[in-house]
Design a protein around this motif. Structure first.
Motif, short mmCIF file in Angstrom:
data_model
loop_
_atom_site.label_atom_id
_atom_site.label_comp_id
_atom_site.label_asym_id
_atom_site.label_seq_id
_atom_site.Cartn_x
_atom_site.Cartn_y
_atom_site.Cartn_z
N ILE A 328 0.84 -1.22 0.17
CA ILE A 328 0.03 -0.08 -0.10
C ILE A 328 0.79 1.14 -0.13
N THR A 329 0.74 1.94 -0.88
CA THR A 329 1.46 3.33 -1.22
C THR A 329 0.74 4.62 -0.42
N VAL A 330 1.03 5.26 0.35
CA VAL A 330 0.22 6.41 0.69
C VAL A 330 0.40 7.52 -0.16
N VAL A 331 -0.68 8.24 -0.76
CA VAL A 331 -0.58 9.42 -1.43
C VAL A 331 -0.80 10.58 -0.80
N ASN A 332 0.18 11.66 -0.72
CA ASN A 332 0.29 12.74 -0.17
C ASN A 332 -0.93 13.58 -0.90
N GLU A 333 -1.60 14.36 0.20
CA GLU A 333 -2.65 15.51 -0.33
C GLU A 333 -2.14 16.84 0.63
N ASN A 334 -2.67 17.84 -0.07
CA ASN A 334 -2.51 19.23 0.68
C ASN A 334 -3.56 18.97 1.94
#
Length: 755
Positions: A328-334
């Motif tokens: 599982i890759t965590v996607v960065n968000e603002n």
């Protein structure tokens, strides 16, 4: 003879075609002595079912009239009578038993049109599957109802999946059992058996039936992941968010607990994820239990296992537990900025100096982006904030009396925005600590006391009010100046009241007493106030009267006639006084003389007589009176008013103010701004501060008339700014240009027209 009436049981076969058929003859012994008539009664004769039997009334023969059916009536009990021609019974009636003999005239029948049963797959031979049953309405005591069962046909589902005989049946009980091995549900789902039942032990009449046998599933297959590795992405800061799904296959019966998958996560120490089963697809649904943080960890590796709710059968061929790996890759968000506390709590004294730092380091951004700060709500404009650092400072001193301060708390709001434009707002709860910034004010400022010091009314009760809140207000201390303590004294009654009274009997008249009142704040603030005291003669009730009235009231009293005369005199004086006031008001309304303006004081520079009111331009839309030019005076020509000062310093808190006749002279005036700001950006605040002070000042003209901020002194080299005080005469001026100013100035141009 009596024995002729003893008739044995009569047996008659059902379905006999020889009808009518003689069954038996009865005779009476009375036939030798006279005529006998025979009668027959009972079921089959005169009772239901009727007309099956009859008797010859002359001969006594009983015969059947129709074929009989044992399945409907297996026996009949009749009564026979011997009667005389007159109807008299010659003998007792006799009972006749007729038994219908059974014939195999009914086929056996299965109790159900279709029997349904099940058997587990891989069952061993001899395993009981189900039982079938049939009935035959023939006489159960005969071979006509002796049944025998058999299987006459077998069909597999699907067709031809299994061709060998898999089932047998007990011919007497109808119990069906397995005869051979090879029941695999993945191969065959069921069987359709054709059954037969026959009476007379299998040699008689027959019937056919159907039995459906389902092969039930056992948990002999483990679920397996397909595929065994997965790669998924997850958004940060989401809770209960579905990340993805994993697939399994299971060859067991779909929809059963042998097929249902139960998933587990082996390596999730932080309990960040959960996996559940979709009941429709049997897929594993991976969701987040806690919000993920990209800045903390951006990748996760999970190991999953799967099994069935039912335990695996011992007949299974594979006992290995299936596993799968999920990355599982965590996607960065603002992410939005965070305030370290909300509401932001600040506690300051109300007299905090402008520029004082109130709060710093109030927010942070999880993405470490630059933040911009601003004050989003500040109704009193007391706060300032550094747009880059977020440091909150005081823009000006606070005021506890503000309507926006509730229970000593001033509410404001601050907004922070990150580089991506995401912003959040937090409230500020600023608790103000009360300070001593208002001196107490004495009242009443006038009153009367009795000349006689022994009178209980020989004293004036004084008190004070303080705009500060406790503990910066009461208790108050009342004192007299040194020069007045010879004839007058003042003593405390409690923390808020004192009594001013003479020490000796004084002459009747007016006295001005200066009283110093101090509060209990820190620092202590004091204020001088002049109390106008009238010393008078008092009557026996302690009320001020004239000397004659006081004497009369204290000796012989006042008669009714004298009271009428006194009241009439008072009424006449009041009428004359009102008339004088009315005449004076009318005279002032039509003519204003020099020196009678609202402001007292005279000055050689007073130029008010030279001003003409042509048009009113300065009072605003609510000021309906002409602009009061009395304000243009020299403040040094006016006597000073009582001022406030810090006790012990001798320095007044406020500058001299003009003495007005139309305003109270003993109310404190607010502190006006004394010096313009050096920064042009603060001019708006400077003007607003002056306007706010003027609105709260009870000693200045109303609305927006001119305010005196400071007197700049005499002898200005620039001279007077008013053309009225110009040394040149009207002849030296050319007013022709007034004709070019339009109709608004036409009247003024006509006044200065030399023609």
């Amino acid at each position: 003879m009596k024995r002729d009436w003893i008739i044995p049981q009569i047996r008659v076969s059902e379905n006999s075609k020889q009808v009518p058929e003689d069954l038996v003859q009865i005779k009476s012994d009375k036939i030798f002595t006279g005529e006998v008539i025979y009668k027959l009664e009972g079921p089959g004769v005169d009772q239901e079912p009727k007309n099956l039997f009859e008797i010859d009334d002359k001969t006594g023969w009983i015969r059947s009239k129709r074929p009989l059916d044992r399945e409907k009536h297996s026996s009949f009990t009749l009564k026979a009578f011997a009667l005389s021609p007159s109807g008299e019974r010659l003998e007792n009636p006799t009972t006749i038993e007729i038994v219908v003999l059974d014939q195999n005239d009914n086929r056996p029948a299965f109790t159900q049109s279709q029997f349904v049963g099940s058997v587990s797959e891989f069952s061993v031979p001899g395993t009981s599957v189900m039982s079938v049953s049939a009935t035959d309405v023939d006489d159960p005591m005969t071979e006509n109802s002796a049944l025998s069962y058999s299987i006459i046909g077998q069909e597999s589902i699907p067709t031809n999946a299994v061709t060998k005989v898999m089932f047998g049946i007990n011919n007497q009980t109808g119990s069906i059992y397995t005869r051979d091995v090879g029941l695999d549900r993945e191969v065959v789902k069921g069987f359709r058996l054709k059954l037969q039942v026959a009476d007379m032990g299998g040699m008689g009449l027959t019937s056919e039936g159907v039995a459906i046998i389902h092969v039930s599933d056992i948990n002999n297959h483990v679920p397996e992941f397909t595929p065994a590795t997965y790669s998924m992405t997850a958004l940060e800061n989401r809770k209960g968010y579905e990340i993805g799904r994993v697939n399994v296959t299971d060859r067991d019966d779909r929809g059963t607990r042998n097929w249902e998958a139960k998933y587990s996560i082996l390596n999730d120490p932080g309990a960040n994820f959960a996996i559940s089963t979709d009941p429709a697809t049997n897929q594993g649904v991976i969701t987040t239990v806690k919000p993920l943080d990209y800045e903390v960890q951006n990748e996760y590796f999970l190991i999953l296992t799967v099994e069935n709710p039912n335990p695996l059968s011992s007949k299974a061929t594979n006992f290995r537990l299936s596993t799968a790996t999920v990355m599982i890759t965590v996607v960065n968000e603002n992410e939005a900025p965070y305030f370290r506390e909300d509401p932001i709590k600040i506690e300051v004294p109300e007299s905090v100096l402008p520029g004082t730092l109130l709060k710093s380091n109030i927010a942070f951004d999880p993405d470490n982006s630059d933040l911009r700060y601003e004050i989003s709500r500040d109704p009193e404009r007391w706060l300032d904030i550094n747009r880059q650092t977020g440091d909150i400072t005081a823009k000006r001193s606070f005021n506890m009396r503000s309507p926006h301060v509730k229970n000593n708390i001033y509410s404001a709001a601050v907004k922070v925005t990150d580089a991506g434009g995401v912003s959040v707002v937090a409230t500020m709860a600023i608790t103000l600590r009360e300070i001593n910034d208002f001196p107490p004010q004495l009242f009443p400022l006038s009153g009367s006391v009795c000349r006689d010091t022994s009178s209980p009314s020989s004293g004036l009760i004084l008190t004070a009010v303080d705009e500060d809140l406790p503990p910066q207000a009461a208790p108050f201390v009342f004192e007299l100046t040194d020069g007045l303590s010879v004839n007058w004294t003042i003593f405390q009654v409690n923390g808020t009241h004192a009594v001013l009274r003479p020490l000796m009997e004084l002459e009747a008249g007016e006295y001005a007493i200066t009283v110093l009142v101090s509060d209990s704040g820190s620092p202590i603030l004091s204020a001088y106030a002049q109390v106008n005291v009238t010393v008078c003669l008092c009557d026996s009730f302690g009320d001020c009267r004239s000397e004659a009235g006081a004497i009369l009231g204290s000796t012989v009293g006042i008669s009714f006639i004298a009271l009428i005369v006194i009241m009439a005199s008072i009424a006449l004086l009041l009428l004359l006084l009102l008339l004088a006031v009315a005449l004076t008001s009318c005279g002032r309304r039509h003519h204003i003389r020099k020196g009678t303006g609202l402001l007292t004081g005279e000055s050689e520079d007073d130029v008010r007589d030279n001003v003409f009111n042509y048009d009113e331009q300065g009072g605003g839309e609510e000021d309906e009176n002409a602009f009061n030019i009395d304000l243009l005076w020299n403040p040094y020509d006016t006597p000073s008013t009582p001022g406030s000062f810090y006790r012990g310093s001798g320095v007044p808190l406020r500058g001299k103010q003009p003495l007005r006749r139309d305003a109270p002279q003993n109310l404190p005036s607010p502190i006006y701004p004394r010096r313009p700001p050096a920064d042009p950006a603060d001019i708006e605040d400077y003007i607003n501060d002056g306007l706010e002070a003027a609105d709260r000042d009870p000693n200045v003209p109303p609305y927006d008339t001119a305010l005196i901020y400071d007197y700049e002194g005499d002898g200005s080299l620039a001279g007077s700014l008013s053309s009225i005080a110009s040394c040149s005469s009207d002849e030296d001026q050319d007013y022709d240009y007034l004709n070019d100013w339009g109709p608004r100035f036409q009247k003024l141009a006509n006044m200065y027209d030399p023609r």
